[in-house]
Design a protein around this motif. Structure first.
Motif, PDB file in Angstrom:
ATOM      1  N   HIS A   7     -52.684   8.198 -52.087  1.00  0.00           N
ATOM      2  CA  HIS A   7     -52.957   9.542 -51.604  1.00  0.00           C
ATOM      3  C   HIS A   7     -51.878   9.976 -50.618  1.00  0.00           C
ATOM      4  O   HIS A   7     -51.189   9.131 -50.020  1.00  0.00           O
ATOM      5  N   ILE A  20     -53.315   6.085 -47.914  1.00  0.00           N
ATOM      6  CA  ILE A  20     -52.374   7.160 -47.585  1.00  0.00           C
ATOM      7  C   ILE A  20     -50.954   6.599 -47.605  1.00  0.00           C
ATOM      8  O   ILE A  20     -50.633   5.673 -46.860  1.00  0.00           O
ATOM      9  N   ALA A  39     -48.358  18.358 -48.556  1.00  0.00           N
ATOM     10  CA  ALA A  39     -48.761  17.068 -49.116  1.00  0.00           C
ATOM     11  C   ALA A  39     -47.725  16.567 -50.122  1.00  0.00           C
ATOM     12  O   ALA A  39     -47.437  15.363 -50.190  1.00  0.00           O
ATOM     13  N   VAL A  88     -57.476  16.172 -40.007  1.00  0.00           N
ATOM     14  CA  VAL A  88     -57.167  15.000 -40.841  1.00  0.00           C
ATOM     15  C   VAL A  88     -58.407  14.121 -41.012  1.00  0.00           C
ATOM     16  O   VAL A  88     -58.727  13.671 -42.122  1.00  0.00           O
ATOM     17  N   ILE A 125     -46.971  11.442 -45.383  1.00  0.00           N
ATOM     18  CA  ILE A 125     -47.485  12.586 -44.628  1.00  0.00           C
ATOM     19  C   ILE A 125     -46.396  13.647 -44.564  1.00  0.00           C
ATOM     20  O   ILE A 125     -45.229  13.346 -44.303  1.00  0.00           O
ATOM     21  N   ILE A 148     -51.046  13.103 -47.470  1.00  0.00           N
ATOM     22  CA  ILE A 148     -51.644  14.100 -46.588  1.00  0.00           C
ATOM     23  C   ILE A 148     -50.634  15.207 -46.303  1.00  0.00           C
ATOM     24  O   ILE A 148     -49.474  14.938 -45.966  1.00  0.00           O
ATOM     25  N   ALA A 194     -55.600  20.315 -42.997  1.00  0.00           N
ATOM     26  CA  ALA A 194     -55.110  19.098 -43.648  1.00  0.00           C
ATOM     27  C   ALA A 194     -55.697  19.030 -45.043  1.00  0.00           C
ATOM     28  O   ALA A 194     -56.860  19.401 -45.251  1.00  0.00           O
ATOM     29  N   CYS A 195     -54.893  18.592 -45.994  1.00  0.00           N
ATOM     30  CA  CYS A 195     -55.424  18.328 -47.329  1.00  0.00           C
ATOM     31  C   CYS A 195     -54.894  16.986 -47.807  1.00  0.00           C
ATOM     32  O   CYS A 195     -53.793  16.568 -47.429  1.00  0.00           O
ATOM     33  N   ILE A 196     -55.698  16.326 -48.589  1.00  0.00           N
ATOM     34  CA  ILE A 196     -55.332  15.034 -49.174  1.00  0.00           C
ATOM     35  C   ILE A 196     -55.235  15.228 -50.674  1.00  0.00           C
ATOM     36  O   ILE A 196     -56.148  15.779 -51.300  1.00  0.00           O
TER      37      ILE A 196
END
Length: 579
Positions: free
Chosen positions: A3, A72, A506, A58, A75, A5, A16-18
């Motif tokens: 993933h 993650i 992201a 986040v 970033i 961020i 924030a988006c993942i």
């Protein structure tokens, strides 16, 4: 699953988006940012408060689908083109609040208009060749103008200890916890700080700084604005800038060591999250003999990133100078390409101001249905008016009403912070019908000013065949249709219309995660092509009557713009003769 961020710091909130490896958004979070407006035209924030909001957003994004923090891999950061000020030796925030400079606010927000006189001074004294990169005129929105204001108003001993950051770079610096100062504004080529892109190795011209009264920033190797750039190279969007430090990792609820991409201003992250949308627009709207979503197609796509303001971004393989349009800026989003930036200082903010300050606003709010926004209500009211008056289209309702809406000055293509508003057709009507017409006229102004920017860019050499638009304004069907019809170009809306900027950040995180030993890694366009989703298109009207009406309204729009400048000049000549 891996993933990434994306963190977007806007004017009013941190988001924030993942995303996963396919580009799907799997978690989102948002937290408001405090803003102080100590005087008219003064707008300030605090990096301490901003970082707290970033951390909350986040953590909320991680919680939404119980994403494992250990998954993650990268970033990315973007932020408004605001100026952040710190003490050079201690890294403590330095107040920017006039006159005592003792508040917690250390950020002068992008829309702050305090440095009007400093901007005029810079434009009157700076090197014309350098000013070509900002369309021949700097704007009070730009950070160097704000730095000069601080020099002129802050105690000298206080100013001498300041270091200056672009806000996105300040966030990268906080996250990486590095002593390296290379993230400061000397390392930027964005619309917020478009200086040092003329081939100079240092990034800043010493004679420019001395000419405008900031020669002391050249001392000690430019240490307070990032130092000397010995390589002459700059990081493009998402290129590896550092790794998440222990303290920031603890704040964010993430493991340390995660790669962090080089940050950009929010509009550029919006470009990344918008222009990769996959839509087949057919012949006439693409470069012939080039695959549908090839990197080269980006040259024909104007990105309109709409929020509080709207930025208009066009890519080119070569330098294209456009008078009173910012740029060209080299290698900002894609290495080897230049980007040019037009913009409207207020669009979402303009709509809010016009609607909420109309006498019938309270009545309209009372009439709204459950879950209905004021704009949804006014859209419906306009459609009811159209049917009630047997009008052929909504534009006909406002045929004798023309609103010129530069209430916050003009960023481009007039580049005049003194521009204001004007109305033709004002009556004593204070009804909801009047509010609806005023609201529509504001949408029409936004569309016609977009046409003004598009035509200015096109006449200079940009090949703009379509408009890729993102932001909450894309939900306004009337506005999107107006922009398509006024500009006579299809408008493409990406899947993640509300999250395009965060989605772009992201993808910058994915770019940072791909970094190889040479610091480059996977091409950002390849990441965009892989992670962007199909969008939808809105085509221009085919109604010849509406086309002719919009053309007539555009001529009036230009006359309102030019006449205002003419009248202001006439009055200024009279006043100046009083002395």
């Amino acid at each position: 699953m891996d993933h990434y961020i994306g963190i977007d710091v806007g004017t009013g909130s941190a988001r924030a988006c993942i995303i996963n490896s396919a580009g799907d958004i799997v978690g989102e979070g948002s937290e408001n940012i405090d803003r102080q407006d100590p005087e008219h035209g003064f707008h300030e924030q605090s990096t301490t408060n901003i970082w707290q909001s970033v951390c909350i957003s986040v953590k909320d994004a991680l919680k939404e689908n119980n994403t494992d923090p250990g998954s993650i891999r990268g970033i990315g950061f973007d932020a408004t083109c605001s100026l952040a000020v710190f003490h050079y030796e201690t890294d403590e925030p330095v107040s920017v609040t006039y006159p005592d400079f003792k508040s917690e606010q250390n950020v002068i927000l992008w829309l702050d208009q305090r440095p009007i006189e400093e901007t005029m001074q810079i434009n009157n004294t700076a090197d014309p060749d350098l000013l070509r990169y900002v369309g021949s005129k700097m704007s009070p929105e730009m950070e160097i103008c704000k730095v000069l204001w601080l020099k002129n108003h802050m105690p000298q001993e206080m100013f001498d200890k300041c270091s200056f950051y672009d806000l996105a770079d300040a966030l990268v610096h906080i996250a990486a916890g590095t002593e390296d100062k290379s993230f400061q504004i000397a390392d930027r080529k964005s619309g917020s700080m478009p200086v040092g892109i003329d081939g100079s190795v240092k990034g800043w011209k010493e004679n420019f700084l001395r000419a405008i009264g900031l020669g002391d920033l050249a001392q000690d190797g430019y240490k307070r604005i990032g130092g000397v750039n010995k390589s002459g190279e700059y990081r493009s969007a998402g290129e590896l800038a550092g790794h998440l430090c222990e303290k920031a990792a603890s704040d964010l609820g993430l493991p340390p060591g995660i790669p962090i991409g080089s940050g950009v201003i929010d509009a550029y992250a919006g470009w990344i999250g918008t222009v990769g949308a996959k839509v087949d627009l057919g012949p006439g709207h693409m470069i012939p003999d080039v695959p549908g979503n090839d990197e080269a197609q980006a040259l024909t796509r104007l990105a309109a990133v709409a929020g509080t303001s709207t930025c208009h971004l066009a890519l080119s393989p070569d330098q294209i100078f456009v008078d009173r349009i910012w740029g060209p800026f080299h290698d900002v989003v894609l290495p080897g390409y230049c980007i040019t930036e037009g913009g409207q200082t207020a669009t979402g903010e303009l709509l809010r101001h016009v609607v909420e300050n109309h006498p019938a606003y309270g009545q309209a709010k009372y009439s709204m249905g459950p879950g209905e926004s004021i704009y949804d209500y006014l859209d419906g009211h306009l459609k009811d008016m159209m049917r009630g008056q047997n009008a052929p289209f909504i534009s006909y309702l406002a045929r004798h009403f023309s609103f010129y809406g530069d209430l916050y000055g003009n960023r481009s293509p007039v580049a005049d912070p003194s521009m204001a508003g004007s109305v033709i057709g004002l009556t004593s009507d204070n009804s909801v019908d009047s509010l609806a017409i005023y609201y529509y006229a504001t949408l029409e102004f936004i569309a016609l000013q977009t046409k003004h920017i598009v035509e200015t860019m096109s006449q200079a050499g940009h090949r703009l065949k379509s408009i890729f638009m993102s932001g909450s304004q894309c939900k306004n069907e009337i506005l999107v249709a107006l922009i398509a019809s006024a500009c006579n170009r299809p408008v493409v809306i990406p899947k993640y219309v509300d999250s395009a900027v965060c989605h772009g950040s992201a993808m910058m995180g994915a770019k940072a995660a791909s970094a190889t030993e040479d610091g480059r890694g996977e091409k950002l366009w390849d990441i965009m092509n892989r992670m962007s989703k199909p969008g939808r298109s809105v085509m221009p009207t085919q109604d010849a009557r509406q086309k002719s009406l919009l053309e007539a309204k555009y001529r009036i729009f230009l006359e309102q713009c030019n006449t205002q400048q003419k009248y202001r000049k006439s009055i200024d000549e009279v006043v100046n003769n009083w002395a």
